[in-house]
Design an enzyme around this catalytic site. Structure first.
Site, PDB file in Angstrom:
ATOM      1  N   ASP A  53       0.802  -1.227   0.000  1.00 35.53           N
ATOM      2  CA  ASP A  53       0.000   0.000   0.000  1.00 35.53           C
ATOM      3  C   ASP A  53       0.834   1.274   0.000  1.00 35.53           C
ATOM      4  O   ASP A  53       0.425   2.290  -0.559  1.00 35.53           O
ATOM      5  CB  ASP A  53      -0.991   0.006   1.168  1.00 35.53           C
ATOM      6  CG  ASP A  53      -0.326  -0.117   2.524  1.00 35.53           C
ATOM      7  OD1 ASP A  53       0.766  -0.713   2.608  1.00 35.53           O
ATOM      8  OD2 ASP A  53      -0.899   0.367   3.523  1.00 35.53           O
TER       9      ASP A  53
ATOM     10  N   ASP B 175      17.097 -30.189  -6.113  1.00 36.03           N
ATOM     11  CA  ASP B 175      15.718 -30.223  -5.632  1.00 36.03           C
ATOM     12  C   ASP B 175      15.561 -29.480  -4.306  1.00 36.03           C
ATOM     13  O   ASP B 175      14.556 -28.809  -4.080  1.00 36.03           O
ATOM     14  CB  ASP B 175      15.205 -31.663  -5.521  1.00 36.03           C
ATOM     15  CG  ASP B 175      16.136 -32.569  -4.720  1.00 36.03           C
ATOM     16  OD1 ASP B 175      17.316 -32.226  -4.530  1.00 36.03           O
ATOM     17  OD2 ASP B 175      15.679 -33.653  -4.285  1.00 36.03           O
TER      18      ASP B 175
ATOM     19  N   HIS C 210       0.594  -0.085  10.515  1.00 37.25           N
ATOM     20  CA  HIS C 210       0.905  -1.449  10.110  1.00 37.25           C
ATOM     21  C   HIS C 210       2.272  -1.475   9.422  1.00 37.25           C
ATOM     22  O   HIS C 210       2.758  -0.465   8.921  1.00 37.25           O
ATOM     23  CB  HIS C 210      -0.177  -2.007   9.179  1.00 37.25           C
ATOM     24  CG  HIS C 210      -0.335  -1.257   7.902  1.00 37.25           C
ATOM     25  ND1 HIS C 210      -0.936  -0.020   7.817  1.00 37.25           N
ATOM     26  CD2 HIS C 210       0.027  -1.563   6.630  1.00 37.25           C
ATOM     27  CE1 HIS C 210      -0.936   0.398   6.569  1.00 37.25           C
ATOM     28  NE2 HIS C 210      -0.353  -0.525   5.819  1.00 37.25           N
ATOM     29  N   HIS C 211       2.879  -2.635   9.379  1.00 37.26           N
ATOM     30  CA  HIS C 211       4.221  -2.854   8.839  1.00 37.26           C
ATOM     31  C   HIS C 211       5.310  -2.165   9.666  1.00 37.26           C
ATOM     32  O   HIS C 211       6.449  -2.048   9.208  1.00 37.26           O
ATOM     33  CB  HIS C 211       4.347  -2.383   7.379  1.00 37.26           C
ATOM     34  CG  HIS C 211       3.443  -3.090   6.417  1.00 37.26           C
ATOM     35  ND1 HIS C 211       2.901  -4.331   6.668  1.00 37.26           N
ATOM     36  CD2 HIS C 211       2.990  -2.710   5.176  1.00 37.26           C
ATOM     37  CE1 HIS C 211       2.154  -4.692   5.637  1.00 37.26           C
ATOM     38  NE2 HIS C 211       2.185  -3.734   4.727  1.00 37.26           N
TER      39      HIS C 211
ATOM     40  N   GLU D 155      24.820 -30.973   2.217  1.00 38.53           N
ATOM     41  CA  GLU D 155      24.847 -31.164   3.660  1.00 38.53           C
ATOM     42  C   GLU D 155      25.060 -32.635   4.037  1.00 38.53           C
ATOM     43  O   GLU D 155      25.727 -32.946   5.024  1.00 38.53           O
ATOM     44  CB  GLU D 155      23.550 -30.629   4.287  1.00 38.53           C
ATOM     45  CG  GLU D 155      23.510 -29.127   4.460  1.00 38.53           C
ATOM     46  CD  GLU D 155      23.318 -28.374   3.154  1.00 38.53           C
ATOM     47  OE1 GLU D 155      22.988 -29.006   2.128  1.00 38.53           O
ATOM     48  OE2 GLU D 155      23.514 -27.145   3.147  1.00 38.53           O
TER      49      GLU D 155
ATOM     50  N   GLU E  64       9.184 -11.043  -2.091  1.00 39.96           N
ATOM     51  CA  GLU E  64      10.269 -10.062  -2.117  1.00 39.96           C
ATOM     52  C   GLU E  64      11.649 -10.697  -2.171  1.00 39.96           C
ATOM     53  O   GLU E  64      12.577 -10.135  -2.778  1.00 39.96           O
ATOM     54  CB  GLU E  64      10.168  -9.141  -0.891  1.00 39.96           C
ATOM     55  CG  GLU E  64       8.971  -8.214  -0.889  1.00 39.96           C
ATOM     56  CD  GLU E  64       7.710  -8.823  -0.286  1.00 39.96           C
ATOM     57  OE1 GLU E  64       6.695  -8.106  -0.177  1.00 39.96           O
ATOM     58  OE2 GLU E  64       7.746 -10.023   0.074  1.00 39.96           O
TER      59      GLU E  64
ATOM     60  N   ASN F  30      18.148 -35.371  -6.396  1.00 34.37           N
ATOM     61  CA  ASN F  30      18.917 -36.391  -5.676  1.00 34.37           C
ATOM     62  C   ASN F  30      18.445 -36.527  -4.232  1.00 34.37           C
ATOM     63  O   ASN F  30      19.212 -36.841  -3.338  1.00 34.37           O
ATOM     64  CB  ASN F  30      20.427 -36.129  -5.768  1.00 34.37           C
ATOM     65  CG  ASN F  30      20.777 -34.682  -5.428  1.00 34.37           C
ATOM     66  OD1 ASN F  30      19.960 -33.935  -4.892  1.00 34.37           O
ATOM     67  ND2 ASN F  30      21.993 -34.298  -5.740  1.00 34.37           N
TER      68      ASN F  30
ATOM     69  N   GLY G 203      26.218 -17.723  -1.050  1.00 35.91           N
ATOM     70  CA  GLY G 203      25.794 -19.117  -0.995  1.00 35.91           C
ATOM     71  C   GLY G 203      24.390 -19.339  -0.488  1.00 35.91           C
ATOM     72  O   GLY G 203      24.135 -20.283   0.267  1.00 35.91           O
TER      73      GLY G 203
ATOM     74  N   GLY H 198      17.091 -34.507  -1.707  1.00 37.44           N
ATOM     75  CA  GLY H 198      17.384 -33.737  -0.500  1.00 37.44           C
ATOM     76  C   GLY H 198      18.625 -32.883  -0.587  1.00 37.44           C
ATOM     77  O   GLY H 198      19.138 -32.575  -1.660  1.00 37.44           O
TER      78      GLY H 198
END
Length: 553
Positions: A29, A435, A115-116, A468, A52, A462, A408, A464
């Site tokens: 707004d 993925d 607001h915000h 990691e 955003e 693959n 990263g 997941g």
């Protein structure tokens, strides 16, 4: 008499003047009246994004192929969602003009419970947060608007980093005079004395050497030295390589290009040329942990001539006030005059081995992608198996390569591809995402389909967070993700839009699909099923170094 020319118009005209043609963001707004001016502007086109954060990534991708980018959010909730993407642009030197629609100045001055906001009447919280990820900030008023807009644009273009511009709703509608001249960009400061001292010291160092090599990185691109550097390489017989963040800044088809340097994880021949050079010229280089296998480079400062954006170093001696372009030009001439004294090896860059069977794994996938690439493609990867696999590719002439190796932030690559293709729709965009990363930002697939874009997307499935898993916890459920029916997503995100969608599990299927999409004129979404723990060799080496550094001593 009320003027028809407003602060909003002035800002948009200045954005257009510096080469920006699109504005990414999400309406709110406090920025809606400004958006009316965007819609009516003859040059700037509105590119609404799903959220955003995606808009910030899109602006980042846009800024990698254009002079700068612009992003619009609303105060608080919008700008904080975008701040991760802006931080990545700051870390990796990309000029993004972040425009934040804020409440009217009168409401801010009255400390109203809006607001915000955080409900405390202080509307400066978020600008203070933005200070560490922007090189200049401003809150516009009717009185300061033109001067502050110009100041921030100059800062973004000269420092190659984001700026933060608060645009109160009422200020956007304030009358203002049209600008009377072009934006003035100051020239980088050049000390002729410092430059001559640098040339003399570089000549002395290079004259005594027999093995000289060059290593380039991403700041070459950010500070406009890519064309000059390639001209230098074309006119001298100098073995040269890049780091992963700078992949694509040098012509990889050049006979003296040796490959991608990654510290101890480099191919043996690349490692030898770079680390055993008597003098190593480094241009725009940052030795980041993820691209050097945990700072495993064996490069001593004493052996280096180092060129950075505004200074040069030879050993421990610093030569200030030398812009990168001036240092590159000086070394170009020096190398032409001295190169006959140096060794000129025959370079054989490492190549990918051809797969022996029909099993689709990392090795087979990258072999076929290598043969799929063509000149002037834009290759965008996420910070996962796709990034480290792509490090082994030899890019055709004119290819651009995007990987967010310093910041990263996974999920970056899909919205960044959107931004880059909006900027340069004539180029073929190839996106490679895992993925896990894709689940963060897949919504922008809808924007691509809505706008009729035609990127080629390879979704590497693959199962997941494989990076990691390699670092720690290969079977831990924190590295698992929800299973999605990826092949149905283009239809779900683009109601009534046409796309080419396939899932491949074997090499012959991949080959067939690559032939079908060679010159495709619609979005292609290819799910590539790969073994869960199959990873590029470079990633294995990087993961070991990260695991060791994260382990308590």
């Amino acid at each position: 008499m009320v003027s028809s020319y407003k602060v909003a118009d002035y800002l948009l005209d200045r954005l257009a003047e510096v080469g920006i043609r699109h504005l990414f963001g999400v309406p709110g707004d406090f920025n809606l009246n400004f958006l009316d001016h965007v819609i009516n502007h003859p040059v700037i086109e509105w590119m609404g994004c799903a959220n955003e954060l995606n808009a910030a990534y899109a602006a980042d991708g846009y800024a990698r192929v254009m002079p700068a980018a612009a992003l619009l959010t609303v105060t608080g909730v919008g700008e904080l969602s975008a701040i991760n993407g802006i931080a990545g642009s700051f870390a990796e030197y990309l000029p993004v003009i972040h425009i934040v629609g804020t409440p009217a100045l009168r409401a801010q001055k009255a400390g109203e419970l809006l607001h915000h906001s955080l409900g405390d009447g202080d509307f400066g919280h978020f600008s203070r947060m933005a200070q560490v990820v922007s090189c200049a900030q401003a809150s516009l008023t009717a009185e300061n608007a033109t001067a502050e807009i110009d100041r921030l644009l100059v800062a973004a273009l000269c420092q190659r980093r984001p700026v933060y511009l608060q645009l109160p709703a009422d200020v956007a509608q304030a009358d203002v005079a049209r600008h009377s001249g072009a934006l003035s960009l100051p020239r980088p400061i050049l000390s002729q004395t410092s430059l001559q001292e640098f040339i003399d010291a570089a000549r002395e160092k290079l004259q005594s050497a027999h093995r000289v090599a060059l290593l380039a990185d991403f700041l070459v691109d950010r500070f406009g030295a890519q064309q000059a550097l390639n001209q230098w390489m074309a006119e001298t017989n100098l073995p040269h390589a890049t780091l992963l963040m700078g992949k694509g800044v040098l012509d990889e088809t050049h006979p003296m290009f040796i490959g991608t340097y990654a510290g101890a994880a480099s191919h043996a021949s690349v490692k030898e040329y770079i680390e055993e050079a008597e003098v190593l010229i480094t241009v725009g280089v940052w030795f980041v942990d993820t691209i050097t296998a945990g700072f495993s480079q064996r490069i001593t400062q004493d052996n280096c001539i180092d060129i950075q954006p505004n200074l040069a170093r030879i050993g421990l001696k610093v030569f200030s006030q030398i812009p990168m372009a001036a240092a590159v030009a000086a070394l170009h001439e020096l190398c032409k005059s001295l190169q006959d004294e140096w060794q000129h090896p025959v370079i054989t860059p490492p190549v990918l081995a051809e797969p022996k069977d029909n099993i689709l794994n990392q090795q087979a996938f990258w072999y076929h992608i290598q043969h799929f690439l063509r000149p002037n493609d834009v290759l965008v990867t996420d910070q996962g198996t796709s990034c480290f696999g792509a490090a082994t590719l030899i890019l055709p002439t004119g290819c651009s390569f995007f990987a967010q190796s310093l910041w990263g932030s996974i999920g970056f690559c899909l919205p960044a591809t959107y931004g880059a293709q909006v900027a340069q729709p004539q180029r073929r965009m190839i996106l490679l995402s895992g993925d896990g990363a894709a689940q963060l930002t897949i919504q922008e697939l809808g924007s691509m389909l809505r706008d009729g874009l035609n990127p080629i997307i390879f979704l590497l499935n693959n199962q997941g967070y494989t990076v990691e898993r390699i670092i720690n916890g290969p079977e831990q459920r924190y590295n698992d993700i929800a299973e999605w029916n990826w092949a149905q997503l283009p239809q779900a995100f683009g109601k009534g839009k046409q796309s080419f969608t396939r899932t491949v599990t074997q090499v012959d299927q991949l080959q067939q699909v690559l032939a079908q999409i060679e010159n495709i004129d619609q979005l292609a979404f290819i799910e590539v099923i790969l073994p869960k723990m199959d990873t590029p060799e470079l990633l294995n080496n990087v993961a070991k170094s990260l695991q060791a550094r994260n382990t308590a001593v």
